[in-house]
Enzyme design. Structure first.
Site, short mmCIF file in Angstrom:
data_model
loop_
_atom_site.label_atom_id
_atom_site.label_comp_id
_atom_site.label_asym_id
_atom_site.label_seq_id
_atom_site.Cartn_x
_atom_site.Cartn_y
_atom_site.Cartn_z
N GLU A 60 32.24 80.57 17.83
CA GLU A 60 31.50 81.36 18.82
C GLU A 60 30.20 81.94 18.27
O GLU A 60 29.23 82.09 19.00
CB GLU A 60 32.38 82.48 19.38
N HIS A 129 43.77 88.51 25.38
CA HIS A 129 43.17 87.56 26.33
C HIS A 129 43.03 88.16 27.73
O HIS A 129 43.03 87.42 28.71
CB HIS A 129 44.04 86.30 26.43
C1 LIG Z 1 37.96 82.87 18.67
C2 LIG Z 1 38.69 81.96 19.59
N1 LIG Z 1 38.03 80.96 20.17
C3 LIG Z 1 38.66 80.12 21.03
C4 LIG Z 1 39.99 80.29 21.31
C5 LIG Z 1 40.67 79.38 22.32
N2 LIG Z 1 41.59 78.49 21.62
C6 LIG Z 1 42.90 78.75 21.57
S1 LIG Z 1 43.71 77.60 20.68
C7 LIG Z 1 42.30 76.75 20.38
C8 LIG Z 1 42.36 75.49 19.57
C9 LIG Z 1 42.75 75.76 18.16
O1 LIG Z 1 42.87 74.56 17.49
P1 LIG Z 1 43.61 74.45 16.11
O2 LIG Z 1 43.07 75.48 15.18
O3 LIG Z 1 43.53 73.06 15.66
O4 LIG Z 1 45.11 74.89 16.40
P2 LIG Z 1 46.21 74.18 17.32
O5 LIG Z 1 46.09 74.81 18.68
O6 LIG Z 1 45.94 72.73 17.31
O7 LIG Z 1 47.50 74.54 16.69
C10 LIG Z 1 41.22 77.35 20.97
C11 LIG Z 1 39.85 76.85 20.90
C12 LIG Z 1 40.64 81.36 20.69
N3 LIG Z 1 41.92 81.63 20.94
N4 LIG Z 1 39.98 82.17 19.83
#
Ligand SMILES: Cc1ncc(C[n+]2csc(CCOP(=O)(O)OP(=O)(O)O)c2C)c(N)n1
Ligand SMILES: Cc1ncc(C[n+]2csc(CCOP(=O)(O)OP(=O)(O)O)c2C)c(N)n1
Ligand SMILES: [Mg+2]
Ligand SMILES: [Mg+2]
Lengths: 325, 331, 325, 331
Positions: A60, A129
């Site tokens: 972000e 959230h």
């Molecule tokens: C700061 C922030 N940005 C965006 C999100 C939205 N978000 C939730 S899970 C996710 C993907 C995360 O991917 P990864 O780190 O590979 O973990 P996975 O969900 O695959 O376990 C995103 C972008 C968030 N929760 N926090």
């Protein structure tokens, strides 16, 4: 005239903004191929392609900074920060860079950046959230803040935000995505800083945004049966704020209730009440009332979360007490 | 001292000709005199707030900006006087800003930490560590989006490589292969802390590997080496080959900011670096290449005079009208 | 009883906090060997050593997170974030993690974290180093916020903050570092949430913190010569807020002026006025006045910055108008 | 598939004995059944909000947590049901939390994204990407400060390695040589985006080099490989040799969250990974090592029953008293 959801109105606003100006581009996490975590950018990538619609890493700070850099070089970035709560992660970029850049440089740059993000409680997403994050930004001059509560405003304010030469934080409320409404095919742009008088009334002015706007209207309808006539105003834009409309209303009703999602401290409701008092103290026949959330984070369990959000009944009750004062 | 840790094998650029080299000398002198004057202004309390000077680091800004075009775009930090001047901002209006004068670059709103001259492509000086790195990514994005071949260059310090925005910015610039040059001015300290106390590795250019981009460590006190490195990296950027991380080793000869006597320096460190003063090194190289000493002295004297005159001019300017404080919040 | 500066009082508070409890440790950028960018931790490292006083990289997110992690494991971290403006860089850690951690886990953890940071304008540091950042945090329940305005409060609130089991944001004002004052050798701990009535008066209650507290007192002295008797209250803690003291005062004076550094939107002054009105509307014989900064960032040039900060004259004028109402 | 990219040469740990291996199988089954039950609850709308499931990734949490001690401390993400259970949280109270019940782990205040059981050393599930990484550094710091030999382990996703907090956390843990294990569960996607679209390098363990710490990529679907790697890294951490970055390659068999049908998967990808299902792999290894099929079936059936009973229990629990919403804001 077609019936659309609030969500679809946002999407249409984004699409029309991209169509209207080649300098507009859209980017954020999963906004392109996936059409957005909330599907608010559904179909945009298919229509405008890789160059103008871009997925980003989970970064972000980079998103906001990129928007700023592109803006000062003549583009009109439209960035998505998925949940408004994540604005905390890029808060520095928004309050220290984006908001002040023009001022610090003595007007050498303009920052026509729009950041749209999903806001608010009521959907079971728990404390990290669900925040009404617009309140984090009220003490930072240089930002504009819009909080559409209807499909028409979601559309019209998106168009105005992207066309505006200043940074605009555009908060869409998660609890409204599914709301259906008629939207004319040539829906108008809604200028920033102009409130809507949703419902005319004589005994009390109620100011509310987003989810609370609709609850305020419900409360007003309820009270109508009790013989209390309530005027409901949706400011739609928190900065700049349409004080004139509120003031003109209070001049007639002599009573003010603000129905607000979120706690009182540092909130827009408190800001409004304070501002009104500076010149309009004599207008009031009763104390201006802030109906708002308690001073707690948002809890997960349905009953706890529900109690945090001012209900129709609590709003109605606040109005009753104010009118009876 | 050049150590290319990854990539960085683009074609050698043509070195700057004699005139260009003399021009770089002049530019370094101007910055040095400018900073010395600032030092006096702040040390004597003639100006409030704080300032962060770059004496000893001039070769980085000058070598880099002179390797670029005027339409290339630059962002830098609170320690940015040198970079802003090297990019072409006028001396007098730069002084004017630091003095808080109405004709200052930012009308007195920014001050020492925020010198900005958009006309010269000096897009801004940022006072939050790391704050401008993502901005420089956006500048690079705009260049590509609009189909220009502008390059975005971004100066920052060694200590800044530990902040989150550094990571996000390099990563995004690399994924999108944007024309951004990330230049670390490694002056061995972040404020009063030596790099080794805050950073578990020694060669910061190695961090480029996390982003699959070339990372190059160079002698930042050798203006020609800086020039050559930036020329190459800029050529790669213009060719669509993406960003580069350049670590320029240098030294700040003054304290971190106005208040700092820099007592934390190990004995002999400053002296050793003063022997490698970038102006001294460049003058020597030019003398060895046959430039007569009088020519070198002339350049120095002209620079000194230009700076003095600029300062006098700036000091004669009026303060901003208090009413201007309400301007420029919104467009 | 010795004369100390506000700065030295902070240092003493930190030293005594470290001496009082082995679980307290101090860390931040240049707080150890260099004694802090503002010299507020001068001599601490020499006394308490490497294990309890640590320099960090320039990584505010890591600083705040580390404080949280250490706190939930039984320590009492005292972190320095140099300029309060940099709280923007670690805003997520503060508002989304630190403030909500206890709540989200249903009380399984406590977060006795203190973050101290230098706040405020008036010293020529320009827009990114001068903000009254306390206002960013008012809409985030779960945090406590202290804003000492004197050496005694700087000391006593530091002790209370570190001893408190909740997260406390401790804002020290840059413009006060050099202020000299007597401080008893056994200076007391100042409990959180207790205002100080700095000066008694009859005609108007003025509430102010930090730099403005001192200007409010000057204004009161000025007005005394005009026959206007002003009560000055320094809340010292913004969260929790000592509403009782303010209310009791307004019950007598029937007039309220808040003198505040920083603009009106989302500010503690607006929050206070709104809160007072909810129950105390009838107490007021004049509109509650918010004397505050204009809605602009802080400019660098002396004259511009000075105009941004409410002056003694502006405060006095506000009181005059309020009393004359 | 083990590829040690740096360091990682500590003494080989003793492998878990037969009973411990069976215990890991049981633990993986329990998580699988737990997640399947959650899937049903959310898919049928019996629960609001959202959930992020970890079917297919069980070997990472189980291999890691079973290599650690109960007094070691763990933080994880919204996709943390598996990690929290593997660390020892009770099934029923975990369900209870997701159902928003009063006896839920967090009294219904946290929900699916914030499962926490401090007693079990499951310090918290965080819903802001990157938010818990610095927290895990503080946990490691406290262990050293208090002179325990506890280890802090932190699970996060591949996509999270692009956020600023990742960088700051690894850097600080490395400078201070803290006992922290950073475990990337590389499931190839961050939400709906494949890693290659957001990240300019392929081997995320390579990012360890930026912090001078060992970086190891392992097969995250091989519970014994995970166990061995974590054992080694934990031993190093306890010995004061600092943090390790471990990239466990795995795959999430469901969508990103409740609403995601995962249409972005290339054809055949899911099927290929289902063949490498960590439970299937471990069962096969155990069978090959001579464990009779009935014993394996028993374990599976017992796990299924335990989960069902726990769910029933949790469903019978009362909702929280609305008054509790005002508790736990402050201590
Ligand atoms: C700061 C922030 N940005 C965006 C999100 C939205 N978000 C939730 S899970 C996710 C993907 C995360 O991917 P990864 O780190 O590979 O973990 P996975 O969900 O695959 O376990 C995103 C972008 C968030 N929760 N926090
Ligand atoms: C986010 C943030 N944290 C801390 C500071 C305070 N600060 C100003 S300069 C500086 C040191 C920066 O070191 P480096 O990046 O090496 O640059 P240099 O000053 O040596 O040019 C620090 C910590 C800041 N401005 N912003
Ligand atoms: Mg440095
Ligand atoms: Mg992933």
């Amino acid at each position: 005239m077609t019936v659309v959801t609030y969500r679809q109105a946002i999407t249409r606003g984004i699409a029309d903004a991209l169509a209207a100006d080649d300098d507009v581009f859209l980017f954020g996490e999963d906004v392109a191929r996936a059409g957005g975590a909330f599907k608010t950018t559904d179909g945009i990538w298919e229509r405008f392609g890789d160059e103008r619609v871009l997925d980003t890493p989970i970064s972000e700070q980079a998103i906001v900074g990129t928007a700023i850099g592109a803006a000062i070089r003549g583009l009109r970035p439209l960035a998505e920060v998925m949940f408004a709560d994540f604005a905390a992660v890029c808060f520095d970029g928004i309050v220290n860079e984006l908001a002040k850049y023009r001022y610090m440089t003595g007007g050498q740059v303009t920052c026509p950046v729009t950041i749209h993000m999903a806001n608010g409680a009521g959907t079971g997403f728990a404390a990290q959230h669900s925040q009404p994050a617009e309140n984090w930004f009220l003490n930072t001059p240089g930002l504009k803040i819009v909080v559409p509560g209807t499909a028409a405003d979601a559309y019209g304010l998106m168009r105005a935000a992207v066309a505006d030469d200043d940074p605009v934080l555009y908060f869409e409320h998660k609890g409204l995505f599914g709301r259906r409404e008629e939207l004319p095919d040539d829906a108008p742009i809604v200028p920033l800083g102009v409130a809507e008088t949703v419902r005319a009334g004589e005994h009390c002015t109620v100011v509310a945004t987003q989810l609370m706007r609709h609850r305020a209207v419900e409360a007003a309808e309820l009270l109508e049966r009790e013989g209390i006539s309530v005027e409901v105003i949706d400011p739609r834009t928190l900065v700049p704020f349409d004080h004139d409309t509120v003031r003109a209303s209070v001049e007639r009703t002599n009573r003010l209730v603000v129905a607000q999602e979120g706690s009182a401290g540092g909130s827009w409701g408190g800001t409004l009440i304070t501002a009104l008092l500076q010149e309009g103290f004599e207008l009031l026949d009763a104390p201006p009332l802030l109906v708002c959330s308690e001073e707690t984070p948002v809890a997960y369990a349905a009953a706890l979360e529900a109690a945090w959000l001012p209900s129709v009944e609590r709003i109605a009750d606040g109005i009753r007490r104010t009118v009876a004062y | 001292m050049t150590a290319k840790t990854a990539g960085g094998q683009a074609a050698a650029a043509t070195p700057p000709d004699r005139d260009a080299q003399l021009e770089m000398l002049r530019a370094m002198h101007e910055i040095r005199f400018f900073e010395d004057a600032c030092h006096r202004l702040f040390a004597t309390g003639a100006v409030r707030g704080t300032t962060h000077l770059c004496q000893g680091q001039e070769a980085v800004a000058v070598g880099a900006c002179h390797a670029l075009r005027r339409e290339d775009q630059m962002t830098c930090t609170y320690r940015g006087h040198g970079a802003v001047l090297a990019k072409g901002a006028p001396l007098d209006r730069s002084f004017g800003e630091i003095l808080g004068k109405a004709p200052g670059l930012c009308g007195g709103k920014g001050g020492s930490m925020h010198l900005t001259d958009v006309e010269a492509g000096a897009l801004g000086s940022f006072a939050i560590v790391g704050g401008h790195l993502p901005v420089s990514v956006g500048v690079g994005f705009a260049a590509r989006y609009r189909g220009t071949d502008e390059v975005s260059i971004c100066f920052f310090g060694d200590g800044s490589t530990n902040i989150g925005a550094f990571h996000e910015s390099l990563n995004l610039a690399a994924v999108w292969r944007l024309p951004v040059l990330f230049v670390i001015e490694n002056n061995l300290y972040g404020e009063y802390s030596p790099l080794s106390s805050t950073t578990p590795i020694e060669v910061l250019a190695d961090r480029a590997a996390s982003y699959g981009m070339p990372g190059i460590r160079i002698d930042g006190n050798d203006v020609l080496e800086v020039h050559a490195t930036i020329s190459e990296a800029a050529a790669r950027a213009r060719a669509g080959e993406g960003p580069t991380l350049i670590e320029a080793m240098t030294y700040r000869q003054k304290g971190h900011s106005r208040a700092d006597p820099a007592k934390y320096r190990p004995e002999g460190e400053l002296e050793a670096w003063l022997k490698r003063d970038p102006i001294v090194l460049h003058e020597r190289a030019l003398a060895e290449a046959g430039v007569p000493q009088e020519r070198l002295d002339e350049i120095r004297a002209a620079a000194e005079q230009a700076v003095e005159e600029a300062l006098e001019r700036a000091q004669s300017w009026p303060d901003p009208d208090p009413e201007t404080r309400l301007e420029h919040v919104y467009a």
